[in-house]
Design a protein around this motif. Sequence first.
Motif, mmCIF file in Angstrom:
data_model
loop_
_atom_site.group_PDB
_atom_site.id
_atom_site.type_symbol
_atom_site.label_atom_id
_atom_site.label_comp_id
_atom_site.label_asym_id
_atom_site.label_seq_id
_atom_site.Cartn_x
_atom_site.Cartn_y
_atom_site.Cartn_z
ATOM 1 N N ALA A 134 0.695 13.617 2.304
ATOM 2 C CA ALA A 134 0.398 14.846 1.565
ATOM 3 C C ALA A 134 1.605 15.783 1.542
ATOM 4 C CB ALA A 134 -0.808 15.547 2.196
ATOM 5 N N ARG A 135 2.356 15.848 2.654
ATOM 6 C CA ARG A 135 3.555 16.691 2.703
ATOM 7 C C ARG A 135 4.604 16.230 1.712
ATOM 8 N NH1 ARG A 135 5.435 15.979 8.576
ATOM 9 N NH2 ARG A 135 7.413 16.651 7.643
ATOM 10 N N LEU A 136 4.627 14.955 1.425
ATOM 11 C CA LEU A 136 5.664 14.398 0.550
ATOM 12 C C LEU A 136 5.295 14.457 -0.934
ATOM 13 C CD1 LEU A 136 6.557 11.241 2.681
ATOM 14 C CD2 LEU A 136 8.064 13.199 2.249
ATOM 15 N N ARG A 137 4.148 14.997 -1.252
ATOM 16 C CA ARG A 137 3.699 14.993 -2.643
ATOM 17 C C ARG A 137 4.684 15.663 -3.589
ATOM 18 N NH1 ARG A 137 0.710 10.886 -3.403
ATOM 19 N NH2 ARG A 137 -1.161 10.807 -2.112
ATOM 20 N N THR A 138 5.385 16.679 -3.098
ATOM 21 C CA THR A 138 6.334 17.392 -3.952
ATOM 22 C C THR A 138 7.758 16.859 -3.813
ATOM 23 O OG1 THR A 138 6.631 19.075 -2.232
ATOM 24 C CG2 THR A 138 4.938 19.491 -3.904
ATOM 25 N N ALA A 139 7.918 15.778 -3.041
ATOM 26 C CA ALA A 139 9.252 15.215 -2.835
ATOM 27 C C ALA A 139 9.738 14.521 -4.100
ATOM 28 C CB ALA A 139 9.233 14.224 -1.670
ATOM 29 N N SER A 140 11.029 14.393 -4.219
ATOM 30 C CA SER A 140 11.636 13.654 -5.327
ATOM 31 C C SER A 140 12.635 12.663 -4.740
ATOM 32 C CB SER A 140 12.341 14.608 -6.289
ATOM 33 O OG SER A 140 12.911 13.888 -7.362
#
Length: 323
Positions: A134-140
């Motif tokens: 969930a923390r990585l959802r905004t990762a690119s």
Amino acid sequence: MTDAAPDAGVRQPSAETILPTSPPPASACRPIAAVGITVFRPDAAQIAALRARVEAEPRLTIVFDNGGLPAEDAAHLTARGARVLSAGRNIGVGGALDAIARAAAEAGAAQLLLLDQDAAFRPEQVSGLEAALARLRTASPPPAVVGPRPDAAPGRKAPAYPRRPGLPDDGSLVPVEFLATSGSLVDLEAYARIGPFRSDFFIDGVDLEWCFRAWARGYGCWMETGTALPHRVGAGVIRSRLLGIEMPRQPLFRMAAYLRNSVYAWRLPHVPRRWRWRQAAYLPLQALLYWADAGYRPGVLAQLAGAVVDGLRGRLGPPRGLP
């Protein structure tokens, strides 16, 4: 088997061969993640641990039997809410994982935790990986999979996950080139876009190839260093102080499959050149160390050499000498 083209497609068993031994779960109120476990000739202790896991796990558990799960134990797992699948034969790790992923998606799961029959992974650790994803959802790039830090079980060798160059850490999360499937939490939407695991690899290198393909298709693979999973690959460790390497002591058919699939993977465009060069230097040393550990038997050397030839010619599928 006919030779495969350099960019041969990803194969998987047909849906008709996957025979569920239990109906889909009746409840539609499932947690976001399902748990998938592959088993092959499990012993009594592994079956007991599997039963205990299913009874303690609130998430849907899908078990794929690649052979050797007694019917009474399959019935027990089904009665406790698990879904047990089988193709009636050993279709390998890649085929089993794909069957589990399809079943999890059909059940409405958004994520899938993959485990083998030796994995001791607690439900709270699963929750930790869910939070990491969930923390990585905004990762690119967006995440395809997150897995725990590998630890070595007593007398075994833990796998090493090379860091992915060019990307920073995200707190306790480290971008890595690949992860072992056991202990990995896979985003099923990403899985659908990346494609299935290679069933023609059968057993070794399945996770490595899929993660390299994930990176090539715009997704990331991450290791959560805040939680660990002991690995029990092989039956001990082969070491050489002279060569400066160590490796799991595996049955001959597994070592041959590892060599074959590694050599074949060199032709795949999504496998980075840096990895091909590393393997080109490392594989001969591993083969030499394995042959020495086997007592320099000519038959062992012949099978290892044949595996390299199979990889060069694209002859994949179940490895020779498979029990």
